[in-house]
Design a protein around this motif. Structure first.
Motif, PDB file in Angstrom:
ATOM      1  N   PRO A  59     -11.739   8.123  -1.117  1.00 37.07           N
ATOM      2  CA  PRO A  59     -10.975   8.734  -2.224  1.00 37.07           C
ATOM      3  C   PRO A  59      -9.425   7.856  -2.385  1.00 37.07           C
ATOM      4  CG  PRO A  59     -11.920  10.228  -0.728  1.00 37.07           C
ATOM      5  CD  PRO A  59     -11.982   9.176  -0.035  1.00 37.07           C
ATOM      6  N   PRO A  60      -9.029   7.830  -3.382  1.00 43.10           N
ATOM      7  CA  PRO A  60      -7.850   7.032  -3.901  1.00 43.10           C
ATOM      8  C   PRO A  60      -6.872   7.846  -3.286  1.00 43.10           C
ATOM      9  CG  PRO A  60      -9.104   7.211  -6.104  1.00 43.10           C
ATOM     10  CD  PRO A  60      -9.634   7.937  -5.001  1.00 43.10           C
ATOM     11  N   GLN A  61      -5.879   7.165  -2.632  1.00 40.95           N
ATOM     12  CA  GLN A  61      -4.533   7.667  -2.048  1.00 40.95           C
ATOM     13  C   GLN A  61      -3.286   7.238  -2.480  1.00 40.95           C
ATOM     14  OE1 GLN A  61      -5.238   7.476   2.292  1.00 40.95           O
ATOM     15  NE2 GLN A  61      -7.387   7.922   2.328  1.00 40.95           N
ATOM     16  N   PRO A  62      -2.289   8.147  -2.879  1.00 38.92           N
ATOM     17  CA  PRO A  62      -1.134   7.474  -3.131  1.00 38.92           C
ATOM     18  C   PRO A  62      -0.213   7.089  -2.194  1.00 38.92           C
ATOM     19  CG  PRO A  62      -1.061   9.997  -3.104  1.00 38.92           C
ATOM     20  CD  PRO A  62      -2.398   9.616  -2.752  1.00 38.92           C
ATOM     21  N   ASN A  63      -0.652   5.876  -1.501  1.00 37.10           N
ATOM     22  CA  ASN A  63       0.295   5.374  -0.275  1.00 37.10           C
ATOM     23  C   ASN A  63       0.240   4.055  -0.367  1.00 37.10           C
ATOM     24  OD1 ASN A  63      -2.179   4.837   1.310  1.00 37.10           O
ATOM     25  ND2 ASN A  63      -2.321   7.042   1.593  1.00 37.10           N
ATOM     26  N   LEU A  64       0.907   3.212   0.347  1.00 42.51           N
ATOM     27  CA  LEU A  64       0.992   1.932   0.178  1.00 42.51           C
ATOM     28  C   LEU A  64      -0.155   1.135   1.119  1.00 42.51           C
ATOM     29  CD1 LEU A  64       2.697  -0.613  -0.536  1.00 42.51           C
ATOM     30  CD2 LEU A  64       4.025  -0.476   1.740  1.00 42.51           C
ATOM     31  N   ALA A  65      -0.542   1.953   2.096  1.00 41.83           N
ATOM     32  CA  ALA A  65      -1.743   1.462   2.960  1.00 41.83           C
ATOM     33  C   ALA A  65      -2.954   1.335   2.247  1.00 41.83           C
ATOM     34  CB  ALA A  65      -1.945   2.129   4.271  1.00 41.83           C
ATOM     35  N   TYR A  66      -3.289   2.369   1.332  1.00 41.55           N
ATOM     36  CA  TYR A  66      -4.576   2.163   0.526  1.00 41.55           C
ATOM     37  C   TYR A  66      -4.272   1.223  -0.462  1.00 41.55           C
ATOM     38  CZ  TYR A  66      -8.299   3.737  -2.537  1.00 41.55           C
ATOM     39  OH  TYR A  66      -9.153   4.037  -3.350  1.00 41.55           O
ATOM     40  N   PHE A  67      -3.246   1.182  -1.008  1.00 43.07           N
ATOM     41  CA  PHE A  67      -2.878   0.086  -2.143  1.00 43.07           C
ATOM     42  C   PHE A  67      -3.091  -1.304  -1.618  1.00 43.07           C
ATOM     43  CE2 PHE A  67      -0.148  -2.870  -4.406  1.00 43.07           C
ATOM     44  CZ  PHE A  67      -0.495  -2.374  -5.799  1.00 43.07           C
ATOM     45  N   ARG A  68      -2.618  -1.457  -0.481  1.00 45.27           N
ATOM     46  CA  ARG A  68      -2.902  -2.886   0.333  1.00 45.27           C
ATOM     47  C   ARG A  68      -4.315  -3.219   0.658  1.00 45.27           C
ATOM     48  NH1 ARG A  68       2.137  -2.859   4.671  1.00 45.27           N
ATOM     49  NH2 ARG A  68       3.812  -3.576   2.952  1.00 45.27           N
ATOM     50  N   ARG A  69      -5.211  -2.162   0.893  1.00 43.46           N
ATOM     51  CA  ARG A  69      -6.503  -2.281   1.166  1.00 43.46           C
ATOM     52  C   ARG A  69      -7.227  -2.761  -0.069  1.00 43.46           C
ATOM     53  NH1 ARG A  69      -9.773   1.572   2.941  1.00 43.46           N
ATOM     54  NH2 ARG A  69      -8.333   3.212   2.375  1.00 43.46           N
ATOM     55  N   ALA A  70      -6.712  -1.986  -1.235  1.00 46.69           N
ATOM     56  CA  ALA A  70      -7.431  -1.840  -2.375  1.00 46.69           C
ATOM     57  C   ALA A  70      -7.336  -3.276  -3.235  1.00 46.69           C
ATOM     58  CB  ALA A  70      -7.105  -0.791  -3.268  1.00 46.69           C
ATOM     59  N   LEU A  71      -5.732  -3.684  -3.183  1.00 42.27           N
ATOM     60  CA  LEU A  71      -5.575  -4.750  -4.130  1.00 42.27           C
ATOM     61  C   LEU A  71      -6.651  -6.059  -4.001  1.00 42.27           C
ATOM     62  CD1 LEU A  71      -3.442  -5.440  -6.324  1.00 42.27           C
ATOM     63  CD2 LEU A  71      -2.100  -6.349  -4.298  1.00 42.27           C
ATOM     64  N   PRO A  72      -6.914  -6.532  -2.657  1.00 44.45           N
ATOM     65  CA  PRO A  72      -7.714  -7.960  -2.474  1.00 44.45           C
ATOM     66  C   PRO A  72      -9.155  -7.552  -2.637  1.00 44.45           C
ATOM     67  CG  PRO A  72      -6.886  -7.066  -0.492  1.00 44.45           C
ATOM     68  CD  PRO A  72      -6.283  -6.106  -1.331  1.00 44.45           C
ATOM     69  N   ASP A  73      -9.695  -6.226  -2.907  1.00 43.49           N
ATOM     70  CA  ASP A  73     -11.108  -5.930  -3.019  1.00 43.49           C
ATOM     71  C   ASP A  73     -11.515  -6.472  -4.353  1.00 43.49           C
ATOM     72  OD1 ASP A  73     -13.254  -4.085  -1.601  1.00 43.49           O
ATOM     73  OD2 ASP A  73     -13.465  -4.102  -3.929  1.00 43.49           O
ATOM     74  N   GLU A  74     -12.678  -7.340  -4.337  1.00 39.92           N
ATOM     75  CA  GLU A  74     -13.267  -7.752  -5.540  1.00 39.92           C
ATOM     76  C   GLU A  74     -13.848  -6.775  -6.416  1.00 39.92           C
ATOM     77  OE1 GLU A  74     -15.794 -11.842  -4.993  1.00 39.92           O
ATOM     78  OE2 GLU A  74     -16.200 -10.329  -3.412  1.00 39.92           O
ATOM     79  N   ASN A  75     -14.200  -5.604  -6.063  1.00 40.11           N
ATOM     80  CA  ASN A  75     -14.634  -4.623  -6.895  1.00 40.11           C
ATOM     81  C   ASN A  75     -13.455  -4.007  -7.384  1.00 40.11           C
ATOM     82  OD1 ASN A  75     -17.634  -4.897  -6.752  1.00 40.11           O
ATOM     83  ND2 ASN A  75     -17.234  -4.502  -4.620  1.00 40.11           N
ATOM     84  N   VAL A  76     -12.293  -3.869  -6.983  1.00 40.85           N
ATOM     85  CA  VAL A  76     -11.044  -2.987  -7.327  1.00 40.85           C
ATOM     86  C   VAL A  76     -10.658  -3.824  -8.457  1.00 40.85           C
ATOM     87  CG1 VAL A  76      -8.962  -2.512  -6.952  1.00 40.85           C
ATOM     88  CG2 VAL A  76     -10.727  -1.792  -5.498  1.00 40.85           C
ATOM     89  N   GLN A  77     -10.730  -5.412  -8.281  1.00 36.63           N
ATOM     90  CA  GLN A  77     -10.168  -6.211  -9.292  1.00 36.63           C
ATOM     91  C   GLN A  77     -11.146  -6.105 -10.848  1.00 36.63           C
ATOM     92  OE1 GLN A  77     -10.166  -9.898  -7.155  1.00 36.63           O
ATOM     93  NE2 GLN A  77      -8.665  -9.128  -5.559  1.00 36.63           N
TER      94      GLN A  77
END
Length: 253
Positions: A59-77
């Protein structure tokens, strides 16, 4: 066992394919068509990519750790870019890469989930062995395997053409000035993550370079092209992480 999430994921891909077929058919025949079909196609993409992102990241989480994991993910992009296209003025070419991805996902879902429900497997090749997939399923699997790499190359070149389209569109005010900036950043990520994209960049750069440096061309043309290459290289970064450079076939949607 096929979960509800898997059915929703597949529904998104089939929705995208149906809407894209209708939209591209009208475009090729030079017929007017409602933007509803364009948005429906990207709605299907958003559904499918949302499921994949949720399964990969939780689930999306409003924290920096989640953002750092999500940003480089191809599917997120791809999800983020799909949302940008969905919320922007239609660019027909932008729908094509997602359509190609969905075609392969839909074919695989058909082979692994739908076909076994309607087409009985063939008898086992040996006594006591496991039943074999239906011949049509085998043919479909062979086709997907044989054409996957070629399709990914088409996607890579299409994504370069999309950038050219939105860049020219920004100059001629056919799309927002933000479009080429966002898509350039997306292509930068693709360059780092996809061998197909690096291949497309290298081939395109080589063809343009060969044309620009042909004997008889004005020296100013070579100067401008050299400056463009330098700017692009500095913006993209001169060092590619070994893990990214060695990446195999992309995982999308």
């Amino acid at each position: 066992m096929v979960t509800t999430q898997h059915w929703v994921w597949a529904t998104g891909h089939f929705l995208l394919l149906a809407a894209a077929f209708r939209y591209f058919l009208a475009t090729l025949l030079f017929r007017s068509i409602s933007d509803w079909w364009y948005k429906a196609g990207f709605t299907g993409a958003l559904i499918s990519y949302a499921i994949v992102c949720y399964k990969a990241l939780g689930p999306p989480q409003p924290n920096l750790a989640y953002f750092r994991r999500a940003l480089p993910d191809e599917n997120v992009q791809y999800f983020a870019v799909a949302f940008f296209w969905w919320s922007s003025k239609p660019v027909a070419l932008a729908l094509l890469p997602y359509t190609i991805f969905s075609l392969f996902h839909a074919l695989t879902f058909t082979r692994t989930t739908l076909m076994p429900r309607f087409l009985p497997p063939s008898p086992a090749a040996t006594q006591g062995g496991a039943p074999q997939p239906h011949p049509l399923a085998k043919q479909l699997q062979a086709w997907v395997k044989a054409n996957y790499d070629g399709a990914m190359r088409v996607v890579a070149y299409t994504e370069l053409l999309i950038f050219v389209r939105v860049f020219l569109g920004a100059i001629t005010f056919r799309n927002s000035l933000l479009s080429p900036l966002i898509y350039a950043h997306f292509l930068r990520q693709r360059y780092y993550q996809s061998a197909f994209t690096r291949e497309a960049f290298a081939f395109t750069n080589g063809r343009i370079d060969g044309f620009v440096r042909k004997p008889g061309n004005p020296p100013v043309l070579v100067t401008i092209w050299t400056q463009v290459q330098g700017l692009a290289s500095r913006w993209a970064g001169s060092v590619i992480e070994p893990a990214a450079a060695a990446g195999g076939a992309p995982r999308r949607g």
